[in-house]
Scaffold this motif. Structure first.
Motif, PDB file in Angstrom:
ATOM      1  N   HIS A  57      -2.697   8.065   6.003  1.00  0.00           N
ATOM      2  CA  HIS A  57      -3.900   8.877   6.014  1.00  0.00           C
ATOM      3  C   HIS A  57      -4.210   9.257   7.455  1.00  0.00           C
ATOM      4  CE1 HIS A  57      -8.053  10.074   5.144  1.00  0.00           C
ATOM      5  NE2 HIS A  57      -8.404   9.358   6.194  1.00  0.00           N
ATOM      6  N   ASP A 107      -2.324  13.314   4.115  1.00  0.00           N
ATOM      7  CA  ASP A 107      -2.610  12.337   3.071  1.00  0.00           C
ATOM      8  C   ASP A 107      -1.360  12.152   2.245  1.00  0.00           C
ATOM      9  OD1 ASP A 107      -5.435  11.368   2.995  1.00  0.00           O
ATOM     10  OD2 ASP A 107      -5.799  13.536   3.196  1.00  0.00           O
ATOM     11  N   ILE A 108      -0.741  11.012   2.405  1.00  0.00           N
ATOM     12  CA  ILE A 108       0.474  10.757   1.645  1.00  0.00           C
ATOM     13  C   ILE A 108       0.222   9.544   0.768  1.00  0.00           C
ATOM     14  CG2 ILE A 108       2.899  10.074   1.818  1.00  0.00           C
ATOM     15  CD1 ILE A 108       2.974  11.845   4.365  1.00  0.00           C
ATOM     16  N   ALA A 109       0.423   9.766  -0.541  1.00  0.00           N
ATOM     17  CA  ALA A 109       0.135   8.707  -1.507  1.00  0.00           C
ATOM     18  C   ALA A 109       1.309   7.748  -1.600  1.00  0.00           C
ATOM     19  CB  ALA A 109      -0.145   9.332  -2.869  1.00  0.00           C
ATOM     20  N   SER A 110       1.037   6.595  -2.192  1.00  0.00           N
ATOM     21  CA  SER A 110       2.092   5.601  -2.372  1.00  0.00           C
ATOM     22  C   SER A 110       3.176   6.167  -3.286  1.00  0.00           C
ATOM     23  CB  SER A 110       1.478   4.342  -2.986  1.00  0.00           C
ATOM     24  OG  SER A 110       2.459   3.354  -3.082  1.00  0.00           O
ATOM     25  N   THR A 168       7.671   5.182  -0.553  1.00  0.00           N
ATOM     26  CA  THR A 168       7.000   6.287   0.141  1.00  0.00           C
ATOM     27  C   THR A 168       7.932   6.759   1.244  1.00  0.00           C
ATOM     28  OG1 THR A 168       4.908   5.155  -0.197  1.00  0.00           O
ATOM     29  CG2 THR A 168       4.919   6.975   1.375  1.00  0.00           C
ATOM     30  N   THR A 205       0.540   4.009   1.820  1.00  0.00           N
ATOM     31  CA  THR A 205      -0.112   5.299   2.015  1.00  0.00           C
ATOM     32  C   THR A 205      -0.211   5.623   3.506  1.00  0.00           C
ATOM     33  OG1 THR A 205      -2.299   4.319   2.174  1.00  0.00           O
ATOM     34  CG2 THR A 205      -1.547   4.956  -0.025  1.00  0.00           C
ATOM     35  N   ILE A 237       6.894   1.962   3.664  1.00  0.00           N
ATOM     36  CA  ILE A 237       7.084   3.380   3.974  1.00  0.00           C
ATOM     37  C   ILE A 237       8.391   3.526   4.735  1.00  0.00           C
ATOM     38  CG2 ILE A 237       6.148   5.343   5.278  1.00  0.00           C
ATOM     39  CD1 ILE A 237       3.385   3.978   5.016  1.00  0.00           C
ATOM     40  N   ASP A 292       0.823  -1.201   0.000  1.00  0.00           N
ATOM     41  CA  ASP A 292       0.000   0.000   0.000  1.00  0.00           C
ATOM     42  C   ASP A 292       0.855   1.247   0.000  1.00  0.00           C
ATOM     43  OD1 ASP A 292      -1.608   2.210   0.919  1.00  0.00           O
ATOM     44  OD2 ASP A 292      -3.203   0.756   1.278  1.00  0.00           O
ATOM     45  N   GLU A 302       5.022   8.703  -2.666  1.00  0.00           N
ATOM     46  CA  GLU A 302       5.221  10.144  -2.479  1.00  0.00           C
ATOM     47  C   GLU A 302       6.396  10.412  -1.543  1.00  0.00           C
ATOM     48  OE1 GLU A 302       1.607  12.201  -1.479  1.00  0.00           O
ATOM     49  OE2 GLU A 302       2.680  13.903  -0.604  1.00  0.00           O
ATOM     50  N   ASN A 314      -0.541   2.321   5.621  1.00  0.00           N
ATOM     51  CA  ASN A 314      -0.690   1.187   4.706  1.00  0.00           C
ATOM     52  C   ASN A 314      -2.157   0.730   4.632  1.00  0.00           C
ATOM     53  OD1 ASN A 314       1.996   0.820   3.801  1.00  0.00           O
ATOM     54  ND2 ASN A 314       2.515  -0.057   5.791  1.00  0.00           N
ATOM     55  N   GLY A 315      -3.060   1.667   4.782  1.00  0.00           N
ATOM     56  CA  GLY A 315      -4.477   1.353   4.656  1.00  0.00           C
ATOM     57  C   GLY A 315      -5.120   0.726   5.881  1.00  0.00           C
TER      58      GLY A 315
END
Lengths: 255, 310
Positions: A8, A28-31, A203, A6, A172, A4, A33, A66-67
């Motif tokens: 959030h 909010d950090i995207a995969s 990430t 990410t 991450i 994932d 990023e 990671n969701g």
């Protein structure tokens, strides 16, 4: 295990006793990023980072890494703390690099890199050693596997620390002022390793004072002050043309 | 042109180059007086000790390697090693409990340490010897059933058992504090690094905390060891025939009290000196902890060129 990568967060709050160190944090950090967090000392940027891999717990708000809800499972009425085993599992998916490196001084560089896979994941030693060699090579320390941390320079230690985190195959990577404890001339070698990592699509959340790194490598930038996120946006845009007066004042001093 | 060498005008005084004259240490009057006084007092004691017939050096020599004394010495050595080994293990357990985040566990260890460090070891030894007065029978079995066997505590707590139990339980409390001190010397960052790799509590203890706590634990344990060697003399009150009690058994018969106490003291001294050597070595080895260089590190030679980050 999903890949994932990410992060959030909504309305995160954290206090140490009477002192509130994080307030109303949305993230909010995207995969893939690369996000740099900057700000003065005591602004809560390190604490925010430490919350993302569970070295600190948040008092309130949503935190999904990671969701998944991080460190807690959600029911209708509350978040319940996860058992240590489950938390440890979540942590293996988030690598952390510390300002003071925190290599294990009783282990060689290779053993440090092998520690996670062998001790936590139960990877075969031979396989882990091979992987450790590859990782050390990728941070430019292929011939330093048998050295103890005390025999390495700060920059070398920090690169071993990065390799140690990468050995767990995290989605991450968190960096807590990774170059602040280094001699000025050793900063570059660590930053270039991080830059390599960024190119590979990891990430990354980086708390840093290296504005050059933020400008060149980072996708997004967050400026924090006094526990709040004051400004966020595209890294180059914020650095060139900050909207908030507080950000402008800070950047004027550090640039 | 500037002169290369500064003019040597003083040379004329003694013909010696002032730059090469030795620098002498200052001797104070007190130092000279101390030498004289201490030498005289030392000499006096030596003469007195060697000429006073009541010391009976012949008797000392006769009993120094007497069978009873040697058997006592062996028992003393056994008690020291056994109670140190068991006490250290139990102390490690207590230290881990004390560091637990679970309150009742930490509190249990805390109460134990307080009780056993807060009362004299001599009292504890006599207490364990007389424990049968409190619990005459020890029943091992399954609760609420008839299955099991009863043990006579009086028979179980033979003097030597009581000695071992007393010394071990007391030592455990001291070792727990030493080990706990070692734990707290391990940096917070180390624990965070282990946490962030997802290590479990037991793993962290075994691989990160204990290895790094050793440098501060080992020298202190050596001290305890030497202390324990002399502490075993206390168990003579229970009638355990260790070194002191062996000497006492002999002089009760021969009335040669002082010579036999000298025999025992000489043995204690010899053993303490023998133990001090490894102790000093250990301390030397671990005093370098400030450099944070583990032992093995010395063998690695820095030959490889520094790698360059790409």
């Amino acid at each position: 295990m999903s890949t994932d990568g990410t992060i959030h967060a909504r309305g995160i709050r954290k206090s140490f006793g009477p002192k509130t160190v994080l307030q109303n944090i949305d993230l909010d950090i995207a995969s893939g990023e690369i996000c740099c967090i900057i700000g003065p000392s005591g602004s809560g940027k390190s604490t925010l980072l430490r919350c993302i891999n569970g070295l600190e717990t948040v008092d309130q708000g949503i935190l999904k890494v990671n969701g998944e809800n991080f460190g807690y499972y959600e029911t209708d009425s509350a978040y319940h703390a996860l058992p240590p085993k489950k938390l440890a599992e979540q942590r293996t998916r988030v690598g952390m690099v510390f300002q003071q490196f925190n290599l294990f001084p009783n282990m060689t560089a290779r053993e440090n890199v092998m520690a996670g896979p062998v001790l936590v994941k139960g990877t075969d030693k031979k396989q882990a050693a091979k992987r450790a060699h590859e990782l050390l090579a990728s941070v430019g320390l292929a011939s330093f596997g048998d050295h103890y941390p005390a025999q390495l320079s700060g920059g070398q230690q920090q690169r071993v620390a990065i390799a140690r985190s990468l050995a767990m195959d995290p989605e991450i990577m968190l960096f807590d002022e990774p170059t602040s404890a280094l001699d000025p001339e050793k900063v570059g070698e660590v930053l270039s390793v991080m830059q390599d990592l960024a190119k590979k699509g990891m990430t990354m959340v980086v708390v840093t004072h290296e504005m050059g790194f933020a400008r060149e490598v980072s996708d997004s930038l967050i400026f924090m002050d006094d526990g709040f996120i004051v400004e966020r946006g595209d890294a180059r845009k914020v650095l060139r043309d900050p909207k908030e007066p507080r950000t402008r004042a800070f950047l004027e001093k550090v640039l | 042109m500037q002169p290369v060498i500064i003019e040597r005008s003083e040379t004329t005084m003694s013909g010696m180059d002032p730059a090469l004259k030795p620098r002498l240490r200052r001797r104070s009057t007190f130092e000279s007086v101390a030498w004289v006084v201490c030498s005289l007092v030392g000499l006096g004691i030596l003469i007195s000790v060697s000429t006073n017939p009541n010391f009976k050096w012949g008797v000392v020599a006769q009993y120094f390697t007497h069978e009873t004394i040697l058997r006592g010495l062996m028992l003393t050595i056994f008690l020291t090693f056994a109670s140190m080994a068991l006490g250290t293990l139990l102390g490690l357990g207590l230290a881990i409990m004390r560091a637990s985040s679970i309150k009742p566990v930490a509190a249990t260890a805390g109460v134990y340490i307080t009780l056993f460090r807060g009362t004299p070891v001599l009292v504890q030894l006599i207490f364990w010897f007389n424990i049968a007065a409190l619990y005459p029978n020890l029943t091992i079995g399954i609760p609420f059933t008839d299955i099991g066997t009863a043990i006579d505590v009086n028979a179980l707590m033979a003097p030597i058992t009581a000695a071992l139990v007393g010394l071990t339980l007391n030592q455990a409390a001291y070792m727990a504090e030493i080990i706990r001190g070692g734990f707290s010397a391990v940096g917070k960052g180390q624990i965070e690094a282990a946490d962030s790799l997802g290590m479990s509590g037991a793993m962290k203890m075994r691989k990160v905390i204990i290895p790094q706590a050793m440098p501060s634990i080992i020298p202190a344990t050596g001290n305890q060891f030497i202390g324990m060697f002399k502490e075993t003399s206390l168990v003579s009150v229970l009638g355990v025939a260790e070194l002191l009690q062996s000497a006492q058994l002999i002089y009760a018969r021969t009335y040669e009290t002082i010579p036999l106490l000298i025999v025992a003291s000489l043995w204690y001294l010899v053993m303490t000196l023998l133990l001090s050597y490894p102790q000093a070595k250990l301390e030397q080895k671990y005093s370098r902890t400030t450099s944070r260089l583990p032992r093995k590190a010395k063998k690695v030679v820095l030959t490889a060129p520094e790698g360059i980050a790409r």
